[in-house]
Design an enzyme around this catalytic site. Sequence first.
Site, PDB file in Angstrom:
ATOM      1  N   LYS A 149      53.211  88.674  13.826  1.00  0.00           N
ATOM      2  CA  LYS A 149      53.306  87.284  13.420  1.00  0.00           C
ATOM      3  C   LYS A 149      51.913  86.640  13.479  1.00  0.00           C
ATOM      4  CE  LYS A 149      53.812  84.058  16.669  1.00  0.00           C
ATOM      5  NZ  LYS A 149      52.777  84.126  17.687  1.00  0.00           N
ATOM      6  N   HIS A 241      59.441  82.782  18.016  1.00  0.00           N
ATOM      7  CA  HIS A 241      60.178  83.244  19.199  1.00  0.00           C
ATOM      8  C   HIS A 241      61.356  82.336  19.582  1.00  0.00           C
ATOM      9  CE1 HIS A 241      56.751  85.761  19.307  1.00  0.00           C
ATOM     10  NE2 HIS A 241      55.949  84.969  19.973  1.00  0.00           N
ATOM     11  N   LYS A 341      51.592  74.938  26.304  1.00  0.00           N
ATOM     12  CA  LYS A 341      50.560  75.651  27.068  1.00  0.00           C
ATOM     13  C   LYS A 341      50.146  74.733  28.214  1.00  0.00           C
ATOM     14  CE  LYS A 341      49.461  78.970  23.920  1.00  0.00           C
ATOM     15  NZ  LYS A 341      49.818  80.356  24.222  1.00  0.00           N
TER      16      LYS A 341
HETATM   17  C1  BG6 Z   1      52.529  84.973  21.288  1.00  0.00           C
HETATM   18  C2  BG6 Z   1      51.774  83.685  21.089  1.00  0.00           C
HETATM   19  O1  BG6 Z   1      53.252  85.301  20.139  1.00  0.00           O
HETATM   20  O2  BG6 Z   1      53.423  84.820  22.372  1.00  0.00           O
HETATM   21  C3  BG6 Z   1      51.029  83.304  22.357  1.00  0.00           C
HETATM   22  O3  BG6 Z   1      50.857  83.839  20.025  1.00  0.00           O
HETATM   23  C4  BG6 Z   1      51.980  83.246  23.526  1.00  0.00           C
HETATM   24  O4  BG6 Z   1      50.361  82.061  22.211  1.00  0.00           O
HETATM   25  C5  BG6 Z   1      52.781  84.524  23.615  1.00  0.00           C
HETATM   26  O5  BG6 Z   1      51.212  83.070  24.704  1.00  0.00           O
HETATM   27  C6  BG6 Z   1      53.855  84.422  24.673  1.00  0.00           C
HETATM   28  O6  BG6 Z   1      54.424  85.671  24.845  1.00  0.00           O
HETATM   29  P1  BG6 Z   1      54.949  86.125  26.259  1.00  0.00           P
HETATM   30  O7  BG6 Z   1      55.537  87.471  26.015  1.00  0.00           O
HETATM   31  O8  BG6 Z   1      53.756  86.146  27.168  1.00  0.00           O
HETATM   32  O9  BG6 Z   1      55.933  85.097  26.672  1.00  0.00           O
END
Ligand code: BG6
Length: 495
Positions: A149, A241, A341
Amino acid sequence: MNAEPCTYVIFGATGNLSRIKLMPALYHLDAGNYLPEGTRILAIGRRPWDQQKWLSEVRDMIQSKVKKDFDEKIFLRFSDRLDYHQGDIQQAACYTALTETLNQKNKFPKNMAFYLSISPSDFGTVMEFLSHNRLLDEEYGWRRVIIEKPFGYDLDSAQALQKRINNYLTEEQVYRIDHYLGKGMVQNVLVFRFSNVMLEPIWNRNYIDHIQITHSEEIGIDSRGDYYDNAGAMRDMLQSHLLQLLTLVAMEPPVSMEAEALRDEKVKVLKSIRPIPKEAVHGHSFRAQYAKGTVNGEKVNGYLQEPHVPANSTTETYAAMKLYIDNWRWRGIPFYLRTGKRMAKAQSTISICFRHPPLQFFRGTNVNCMTPNWVLLGIQPEECIRMEMTVKEPGLEMSTRVTSLDASFRNQDEKAIDAYEDLLLDVLKGDRSLFLRFDEVEHAWRVVDPILQTWAIERDYIATYPAGSWGPQDSRRLFDKESQSWRSSLLPECI
Ligand code: BG6
């Protein structure tokens, strides 16, 4: 489904994703004897490294990830599978040399998976070159392409990218990755919903008050300013997500766990999401940016002070939205999604709030019927399922407290598996059920596009929140009722 030996060709192999996720995941798969005999991993990078340098880089990547679990013997076996191909992926010469390398006699299996861990703007070019060199032809083995993505920047660009892909690949060859679907707890959402008969009768608008999906992170944007400032939280997390999580919570039982059956049901959910008209964007969404603050006792910069971020950027690092799914099961029930974030805590949770029971029965006692039942699905870091119930407190008084029934996904002695391990193995097996079909991506863009278009025009102001907080208070305006508020904890007391 059995996995056959293959050549994993990784574009962008020296980049961040490969370092922290792909190479460690492949190492773990090898350690667990999941990589079929003969499988090879060919890294493509621009840096002028030789084989020895590449092996020492991979050693570092793995050691810094697996730390004390690093096993020299396994690493030696793993490193036997590795090769490095230096080249500029914008140049034809890179692919002529790559084709020669891959055609070496008896070295590389003819089944090939091309992992595009590169900037989305390069996807089309890489596929064109691969196709031109006949590396996507399936004459002597399968050829699969894994696309990271973001798939496009908005609906139009996603459709344009798909059109380009259609020139070179069939849908069966395309693996659009959303690593959330590889997380154990995310898959457990389906098992929890569809293998426990007691839930199904209450999993609908008659019993559920609202549903929240939260993904919060303590980290900022690190060195990803260039990418992030053009993406923002809505594109980076919500469109992909979080909407995927929503489909799993809201979907109807699929006919089977086959890829198409599962994806059909997810698409139905996305199609049923009530479109947000431009004039309702503010009532349905909220964006903000982190200002300086303190995370885990450490003072941190605000977003505008991060490297590669323009001083006047209004890109959101926090995004929240309210959605309705207009079908028989969910009509009228709000789904609140938020991500940010530099928030107070790193966690992903789905919180399902049930309706209040009728009050009359306990009138005149201390029984508190105002505490609703919650089902909490902790995706990470705690992987758990909790059901909160009101029970009587011991003693002579008739008073109550909230307790929770715990159906933890993983016992303490059971090892966590990274999402990428699961997904990389699925590619070898040809199992696409945890990858996105294009119509899923397309409908997810349709959901967020009106918000993104409005935000793109309104660039003179963005609300802020102190780093280390739970985001801006004003996002409360999304809630339909006074009684609803963001749930940030998996513990009963701190709602
Ligand atoms: C990624 C994003 O797809 O997912 C990031 O680009 C984010 O910004 C990350 O930090 C979060 O993934 P996880 O698995 O750490 O929750």
